[in-house]
Scaffold this active site. Structure first.
Site, PDB file in Angstrom:
ATOM      1  N   HIS A 138       0.903  -1.204   0.075  1.00  0.00           N
ATOM      2  CA  HIS A 138      -0.050  -0.052  -0.022  1.00  0.00           C
ATOM      3  C   HIS A 138       0.861   1.154   0.020  1.00  0.00           C
ATOM      4  O   HIS A 138       0.750   2.212  -0.751  1.00  0.00           O
ATOM      5  CB  HIS A 138      -0.845  -0.024   1.092  1.00  0.00           C
ATOM      6  CG  HIS A 138      -1.571   1.363   1.553  1.00  0.00           C
ATOM      7  ND1 HIS A 138      -2.638   1.965   0.701  1.00  0.00           N
ATOM      8  CD2 HIS A 138      -1.132   2.486   2.472  1.00  0.00           C
ATOM      9  CE1 HIS A 138      -2.917   3.215   1.037  1.00  0.00           C
ATOM     10  NE2 HIS A 138      -2.039   3.719   2.111  1.00  0.00           N
ATOM     11  N   HIS A 143       1.452   5.385  -2.496  1.00  0.00           N
ATOM     12  CA  HIS A 143       1.933   6.754  -2.085  1.00  0.00           C
ATOM     13  C   HIS A 143       2.904   7.371  -2.801  1.00  0.00           C
ATOM     14  O   HIS A 143       3.286   8.494  -3.103  1.00  0.00           O
ATOM     15  CB  HIS A 143       2.183   6.669  -0.679  1.00  0.00           C
ATOM     16  CG  HIS A 143       0.903   6.752   0.245  1.00  0.00           C
ATOM     17  ND1 HIS A 143       0.192   7.856   0.220  1.00  0.00           N
ATOM     18  CD2 HIS A 143       0.371   5.650   1.170  1.00  0.00           C
ATOM     19  CE1 HIS A 143      -0.942   7.554   1.277  1.00  0.00           C
ATOM     20  NE2 HIS A 143      -0.881   6.103   1.665  1.00  0.00           N
ATOM     21  N   GLU A 184      -5.705   9.790   0.685  1.00  0.00           N
ATOM     22  CA  GLU A 184      -5.925   8.266   0.433  1.00  0.00           C
ATOM     23  C   GLU A 184      -7.036   8.051  -0.396  1.00  0.00           C
ATOM     24  O   GLU A 184      -7.057   6.962  -1.208  1.00  0.00           O
ATOM     25  CB  GLU A 184      -6.392   7.902   1.917  1.00  0.00           C
ATOM     26  CG  GLU A 184      -5.511   7.730   3.070  1.00  0.00           C
ATOM     27  CD  GLU A 184      -4.138   6.700   2.725  1.00  0.00           C
ATOM     28  OE1 GLU A 184      -4.346   5.841   1.777  1.00  0.00           O
ATOM     29  OE2 GLU A 184      -3.391   6.660   3.607  1.00  0.00           O
ATOM     30  N   SER A 203      -4.339   1.460  -4.276  1.00  0.00           N
ATOM     31  CA  SER A 203      -3.563   0.150  -4.055  1.00  0.00           C
ATOM     32  C   SER A 203      -4.767  -0.852  -3.724  1.00  0.00           C
ATOM     33  O   SER A 203      -4.491  -2.059  -3.343  1.00  0.00           O
ATOM     34  CB  SER A 203      -2.889   0.114  -2.604  1.00  0.00           C
ATOM     35  OG  SER A 203      -3.682   0.742  -1.620  1.00  0.00           O
TER      36      SER A 203
HETATM   37 CO    CO Z   1      -1.882   5.110   2.962  1.00  0.00          CO
END
Ligand code: CO
Ligand code: PHE
Length: 290
Positions: A138, A143, A184, A203
């Site tokens: 993730h 990110h 997010e 993700s």
């Molecule tokens: Co995150």
């Protein structure tokens, strides 16, 4: 982020997969311990990466797609130092290993110093499709690509500084919503249609399609004050996504001093995760391929 968490058991040959906080320094960073990854873990990472690569095409924003190849050849778990060799000259950011979630003050401090914490451990095979907490996949896949974008890179740093400030103003709950609904779960309106830029979406397999094409969720034009009033769901797909027109807009809308916002917010009612206000600009779902 849909299925309920299943109990997980670990094979005897697998090293303890969860973060070992004993190996962290005072700032909660630690060594990646790259030599300790097993062949299974390298293989699992490669399969996670290959699967998600197929899904992000046509669904992630261009800035994300353009940077993905800079995470390395994805044949196995990359060494963070190799990514930093490319990332640092690009935007001045570096990634640092952490054992998992870290306290807010340390998290904001890292971001304010252009250091992005990446969990060093990878999910187990049983968690291939779904994991409750952030893991290496993730953090890295979701990110790190956007840290290569100069404007988004500045945005995350400003967020870190804003987090430290919000702590002093007792406004952390409001600021957390900014992170949640942008970093997010953010969506972007582009000439090609809606695209995702939030790591929680990028993700995930299921939510990436859902957030763009399902008629269910609200897609509301980004407005910082409106967003900070809005609660969010942590155990289902989001009921509302906030849509930006580009990273410049996001950066500029959040560069203003939030102190008066925080004062105002204390007197405004909170909004439910699924609320739409009268007169609000909303976006419809992308058409699905015929
Ligand atoms: Co995150
Ligand atoms: N400008 C905000 C403040 O004054 C900080 C911030 C930056 C918040 C970026 C969110 C995102 O507190």
């Amino acid at each position: 982020m849909q299925e309920a968490a299943k109990p997980v058991t670990y094979g005897a040959s697998e090293r303890p997969p969860r973060g070992d906080y004993a190996r962290a320094r005072a700032d909660y960073t630690c060594d990646q311990g790259w030599e300790e990854y097993s062949a299974d873990e390298h293989d699992r990472y490669a399969r996670l990466f290959a699967r998600q690569m197929q899904h992000v095409e046509g669904r992630a924003c261009d800035e994300f797609i353009a940077a993905l190849s800079r995470l390395g050849d994805a044949q196995g778990i990359p060494r963070f130092e190799d990514i930093n060799t490319v990332l640092k000259p690009a935007t001045g950011w570096e990634i640092v290993a952490v054992p998992g979630l870290i306290p807010e003050r340390e998290f904001f401090t890292l971001l304010a110093n252009r250091r992005f914490p990446v969990t060093y451990w990878l999910r187990t095979e049983a968690e291939f499709d779904y994991i409750v907490e952030p893991d290496l996949f993730h953090d890295l896949f979701g990110h790190v690509p956007l840290l290569f974008d100069p404007v988004f890179a500045d945005y995350i740093q400003a967020f870190g500084a804003g987090g430290l400030k919000a702590q002093g103003l007792d406004a952390l709950e409001y600021l957390s919503r900014i992170y949640w609904y942008t970093v997010e779960f953010g969506l972007m309106d582009t000439p090609q249609g809606l695209r995702a830029y939030g790591a929680g979406i990028l993700s995930s397999v299921g939510e990436l399609e859902h957030c763009l094409t399902s008629p269910e969720p609200n897609r509301v034009a980004f407005d910082a004050l409106r967003l900070m009033r809005t609660r969010y769901k942590i155990d289902t797909y989001q009921e509302t996504y906030f849509v930006i027109t580009g990273f410049d807009q996001l950066f500029e809308a959040t560069a203003v001093d939030f102190t008066p916002y925080y004062t105002e917010l204390r007197d405004l009612p909170e909004l439910a995760a699924n609320a739409v206000q009268p007169g609000e600009v909303t976006y419809s779902a992308n058409p699905t391929a015929a």
